[in-house]
Design an enzyme around this catalytic site. Structure first.
Site, PDB file in Angstrom:
ATOM      1  CG  ASP A  62      -3.757  -0.326  -6.651  1.00 51.30           C
ATOM      2  OD1 ASP A  62      -3.676   0.492  -5.713  1.00 51.30           O
ATOM      3  OD2 ASP A  62      -3.345  -1.493  -6.565  1.00 51.30           O
ATOM      4  CG  ASP A  64      -6.937   0.164  -3.410  1.00 56.07           C
ATOM      5  OD1 ASP A  64      -7.168  -0.645  -4.334  1.00 56.07           O
ATOM      6  OD2 ASP A  64      -5.817   0.295  -2.884  1.00 56.07           O
ATOM      7  CG  ASP A 138      -1.900  -1.685   6.596  1.00 56.68           C
ATOM      8  OD1 ASP A 138      -2.419  -0.605   6.257  1.00 56.68           O
ATOM      9  OD2 ASP A 138      -1.330  -2.439   5.780  1.00 56.68           O
TER      10      ASP A 138
HETATM   11  P1  ATP Z   1      -0.189  -0.495  -2.850  1.00 56.50           P
HETATM   12  O1  ATP Z   1      -1.484  -0.718  -3.602  1.00 56.50           O
HETATM   13  O2  ATP Z   1       0.613   0.647  -3.292  1.00 56.50           O
HETATM   14  O3  ATP Z   1       0.579  -1.744  -2.679  1.00 56.50           O
HETATM   15  P2  ATP Z   1      -1.978  -0.065  -0.653  1.00 56.50           P
HETATM   16  O4  ATP Z   1      -1.774   0.602   0.687  1.00 56.50           O
HETATM   17  O5  ATP Z   1      -3.022   0.531  -1.521  1.00 56.50           O
HETATM   18  O6  ATP Z   1      -0.574  -0.109  -1.344  1.00 56.50           O
HETATM   19  P3  ATP Z   1      -3.458  -2.493  -0.864  1.00 56.50           P
HETATM   20  O7  ATP Z   1      -3.001  -3.874  -0.614  1.00 56.50           O
HETATM   21  O8  ATP Z   1      -3.899  -2.090  -2.215  1.00 56.50           O
HETATM   22  O9  ATP Z   1      -2.296  -1.565  -0.345  1.00 56.50           O
HETATM   23  O10 ATP Z   1      -4.635  -2.235   0.176  1.00 56.50           O
HETATM   24  C1  ATP Z   1      -5.456  -1.080   0.153  1.00 56.50           C
HETATM   25  C2  ATP Z   1      -5.689  -0.580   1.562  1.00 56.50           C
HETATM   26  O11 ATP Z   1      -6.348  -1.605   2.332  1.00 56.50           O
HETATM   27  C3  ATP Z   1      -4.433  -0.250   2.364  1.00 56.50           C
HETATM   28  O12 ATP Z   1      -3.989   1.047   2.106  1.00 56.50           O
HETATM   29  C4  ATP Z   1      -4.906  -0.422   3.777  1.00 56.50           C
HETATM   30  O13 ATP Z   1      -5.653   0.685   4.203  1.00 56.50           O
HETATM   31  C5  ATP Z   1      -5.847  -1.611   3.660  1.00 56.50           C
HETATM   32  N1  ATP Z   1      -5.158  -2.885   3.909  1.00 56.50           N
HETATM   33  C6  ATP Z   1      -4.610  -3.714   2.981  1.00 56.50           C
HETATM   34  N2  ATP Z   1      -4.075  -4.791   3.536  1.00 56.50           N
HETATM   35  C7  ATP Z   1      -4.277  -4.667   4.855  1.00 56.50           C
HETATM   36  C8  ATP Z   1      -3.963  -5.470   5.992  1.00 56.50           C
HETATM   37  N3  ATP Z   1      -3.322  -6.629   5.845  1.00 56.50           N
HETATM   38  N4  ATP Z   1      -4.353  -5.030   7.210  1.00 56.50           N
HETATM   39  C9  ATP Z   1      -5.022  -3.860   7.347  1.00 56.50           C
HETATM   40  N5  ATP Z   1      -5.327  -3.060   6.336  1.00 56.50           N
HETATM   41  C10 ATP Z   1      -4.974  -3.437   5.102  1.00 56.50           C
HETATM   42 MG    MG Z   2      -3.658  -0.306  -3.408  1.00 62.13          MG
END
Ligand code: ATP
Ligand code: MG
Length: 423
Positions: A62, A64, A138
């Protein structure tokens, strides 16, 4: 490598010619949303997993977006294309094309709606600047911002270098960051398994130390994370790491106890995870029902035997044992009702697969859960040779003509034993 106690953001910029992020792979709608926000006078960037995955040469799941517009301001810009969601962490969802784009307002600053309970963030709606936002994320590889206009990467936490080194680095002090949000421990395992980024010993130690904090996380959120792990594409490896870091036990305590004793069942799980990883690699569909059913099968088997021994018939015993397993699992993971029903059907079909003649064959074959249940039967047959005959029957029948099936299930009566109640 030692954990840096990073409390201040330090910006490194990578101009278009200094990085290899394939700009053309960014979804057109994500670019459009960013463009609309910047036209409206806000800052907006592609952030998180998409920037990370593109730098690693992967296809992002996705796209973001992060912005300095507040959720209400985003709503004003996108009106009926936008929905505000979440209480713990307010976000905007913008609908464009057939997809939903998550837009998060920069977190940080010192005033706003922040609620902590024993160091754990319960609510975080404090808005701030991009540099404050970066160090609230994170992992360093998740704190990269991509300016789609100038094609520049803004790196506030050394994420680009860490990606080059293949290191998964948590921003700040691990004990504090895992206390703030224990789900980061599961995310660490997922990103490690999915992206092949190295989890260093200090991080592992901190996970083992803080693992019990996961018990304070809402169980519905834990189920969502468990499914993300199941479907990360490398659950075979993630499973070993979850066991090593004693996290699998938090999600599935009863199954973990059993798999430590029953090596056969542990190998059933390895096969199931391998099967799902393989399906994902081949772009085949996956459902959370399948792996949840496989894991809980470990505790289902003794529960089924227990209820059978109390004199129930196999069908009733199956239903009672399923209910028992779901009740035992509930305090640890909130499995949605629809998934629970799917699991019940998948298990019920394991019983029905034993009936290989007459009308029941047709209803089994046309059952909506046939596919998942059949895949599970094949896995079970690999560790239990008595099931090979059943597996062969249900494999062959799928390629037979209607006449062939008819003559096989109604044809010359072969004296068969009544199926046993054993699974
Ligand atoms: P994917 O979508 O591939 O699972 P992602 O890193 O994009 O991985 P998401 O859950 O979509 O994960 O979250 C988007 C962004 O928000 C992350 O890349 C991170 O920067 C931030 N984020 C998400 N969850 C947390 C958390 N629990 N603590 C801190 N930052 C977070
Ligand atoms: Mg994501």
């Amino acid at each position: 490598m030692e954990q840096k106690n990073l409390t201040e953001a330090q910006l490194t910029q990578y101009e278009a010619k200094e990085h290899h992020l394939p700009h053309q792979e960014i979804a057109g709608h994500a670019k459009k949303i960013i463009h609309i926000l910047t036209q409206a006078g806000y800052e907006a960037y592609l952030v998180g997993g998409a920037v990370r995955d593109l730098l690693l040469g992967l296809h992002p799941k996705d796209f973001d977006i992060a912005t300095n517009a507040t959720p209400d301001e985003i709503k004003t810009v996108f009106r009926n294309k936008c929905r505000l969601i979440g209480r713990r962490f307010r976000l905007a969802h913008v609908y464009m094309g057939n997809a939903v784009y998550e837009i998060a307002t920069f977190r940080g600053g010192s005033s706003g709606d922040l609620l902590l309970k024993k160091g754990q963030i319960i609510r975080d709606n404090v808005f701030g600047d991009i540099d404050e936002d970066a160090i609230r994320r994170d992992f360093s590889c998740n704190a990269l911002y991509y300016n789609v206009e100038s094609q520049t990467i803004l790196d506030y936490a050394g994420g680009v270098e860490d990606i080059k080194k293949g290191e998964l680095r948590l921003i700040g002090n691990p004990d504090n960051r895992f206390t703030e949000d224990p789900v980061r421990m599961l995310r660490a395992v997922r990103f490690h398994a999915k992206l092949g980024l190295h989890l260093n010993d200090a991080l592992k130690k901190s996970i083992i130390k803080n693992r019990n904090n996961l018990k304070n996380v809402p169980t519905a959120r834990l189920f969502d994370e468990a499914v993300k792990l199941f479907h990360c594409g490398n659950m075979l490896h993630a499973f070993d790491v979850l066991l090593e870091l004693q996290l699998f036990d938090i999600l599935f305590p009863n199954a973990t106890r059993i798999l430590e004793k029953e090596k056969q069942l542990k190998s059933l799980l390895y096969r199931a995870f391998k099967n799902t990883d393989h399906r994902l690699k081949n772009d085949q569909s996956v459902t959370p029902v399948f792996l949840t059913a496989c894991v809980l099968w470990l505790e289902f088997l003794p529960a089924y035997e227990y209820v059978l021994n109390q004199g129930k018939n196999p069908h009733d015993a199956l239903h009672s044992a399923t209910t028992l397993v779901m009740e035992q699992q509930r305090p640890h993971l909130a499995i949605p009702k629809a998934i629970q029903n799917g699991i019940r059907q998948m298990w019920l079909l394991q019983l029905r697969f034993k009936k290989m003649w007459g009308k029941p064959v047709y209803s089994t074959l046309h059952h909506p859960r046939f596919r998942a249940a059949y895949d599970f039967l094949l896995l079970r047959a690999q560790i239990k040779p008595e099931l090979e005959q059943q597996a062969e029957f249900w494999t062959n029948i799928q390629t037979m003509s209607p006449e062939g099936i008819k003559s096989m299930v109604f044809g010359k009566r072969i004296k068969r034993k009544k199926p046993s109640s054993e699974l």
